[in-house]
Design a protein around this motif. Structure first.
Motif: not given
Length: 342
Positions: A17-28, A323-333
């Motif tokens: 799910e982390m891989l899916n969400i990273l792709a869905e949210r276009h994480f850089p 999702l929360n983990a990816v959102q943390i990564a977004e904030v971190l970035g």
């Protein structure tokens, strides 16, 4: 500018799910690695329109990597997270190992994103328990307005919170009940989960509460406010994905249900579906695959001063974990890594 990101535990439910969400949210992302244990070596996982082959976590060198999203158990995290952190890779950990460490920030971005700067002490950030994550998203905006004194929460948690084997157990038990002689005995859970509910999640503690219930208490205090009193009863229900919670809140100040509804409608991460009619609320089936924390049944509690009841539903594999983990990564970035490189 993109980042080098490793997903640890990429073959599990949360890792996928982390891989899916990273792709869905276009994480850089400039480069991505899917890591797993040696027994899963070479297993293929999806990342957007790409297929990745898993690499061996035991031999992976985290040097030069920016972020590692960990979705493995506490024992393995205890071994590999410090190695990644020491190599300069920021670890975002989904296990319970670091949640209560005072030197590790416990982050739900809608609630306490600014606390992320504390990651520098250990190069580790903790992701909260799934049942806590969705609840605090709903509580924080209300706390900011009227200050919460006490929370009484009963959870209705899906089997996906226990992993793939639990999903299989619910499916197999359900089928087995319709075919004489093919009944499936409990193995993941202490009692039958099909057509049943089990008031027992994680291990029992000396005071009679379970570890899951204790987590909700401790994590709510760390994320929102240590003065909030919380009591929880956590129940496993025969639902595949999606946690539900009946939350009773006592405030220091009066908060009208209409104002609460408006606050939640504009709060980040919240989606209010609250009509006083048949079907005018959200159930777990409807939240699967969605990013939001859904809130329904908003109403005054007339039995206490300044009381309110709400119903909170979310996809536990998403907001409760990946999702929360990816959102943390977004904030971190956005808040930290870009500044460091500037």
């Amino acid at each position: 500018m993109g980042y080098k990101v490793a997903v640890v535990g990429a073959t599990g439910n949360v890792g996928r799910e982390m891989l899916n969400i990273l792709a869905e949210r276009h994480f850089p992302i400039d480069e991505i690695a899917a890591l797993a244990s040696r027994r899963s070596l070479g297993t293929e996982v999806s990342f957007g329109d790409k297929t990745l082959k898993t690499q061996d976590l035991a031999t992976f060198d985290f040097t030069g990597w920016d972020i590692a999203l960990f979705a493995i158990g506490s024992d393995a995290t205890k071994e590999y997270a410090p190695k990644a952190a020491k190599a300069g890779c920021v670890v975002i950990d989904n296990s319970s190992l670091y949640r209560y460490d005072p030197d590790v920030p416990l982050i739900v971005p809608e609630c306490n994103a600014d606390a992320i700067v504390g990651y520098k002490k250990k190069n580790i950030i903790a992701n909260p328990n799934c049942s806590t994550a969705q609840m605090v998203v709903a509580l924080k905006p209300l706390h900011d307005r009227a200050k919460i004194k006490r929370v009484v929460v009963s959870t209705y948690q899906s089997v996906s919170g226990s992993g793939k084997d639990a999903i299989d157990e619910l499916w197999d038990q359900t089928k087995g009940l319709y075919v004489p002689g093919q009944e499936v005995a409990p193995s993941v859970y202490p009692k039958q989960i099909a057509f049943n509910v089990i008031p027992h999640i994680d291990v029992f503690m000396e005071d009679g509460s379970t570890k899951e219930e204790w987590k909700m208490v401790a994590e709510t205090k760390k994320i929102i406010d240590p003065s909030i009193k919380v009591t929880a009863t956590c129940v496993r229900v025969p639902v595949f994905v999606g946690h539900s919670e009946a939350v009773n809140i006592e405030f220091e100040e009066h908060l009208d249900e209409e104002e609460a509804r408006e606050i939640l409608r504009t709060a980040p991460g919240c989606l209010v579906v609250d009509k006083r009619e048949d079907g005018g609320y959200v159930t777990p089936v409807e939240c699967v695959g969605d990013f939001a924390t859904f809130i329904s049944r908003i109403r005054q509690d007339p039995t206490i001063d300044n009381g309110l009841n709400i119903w909170v539903v979310s996809d536990n594999l998403r907001k409760g974990a990946a999702l929360n983990a990816v959102q943390i990564a977004e904030v971190l970035g956005n808040k930290v890594l870009q500044k460091a490189e500037a």
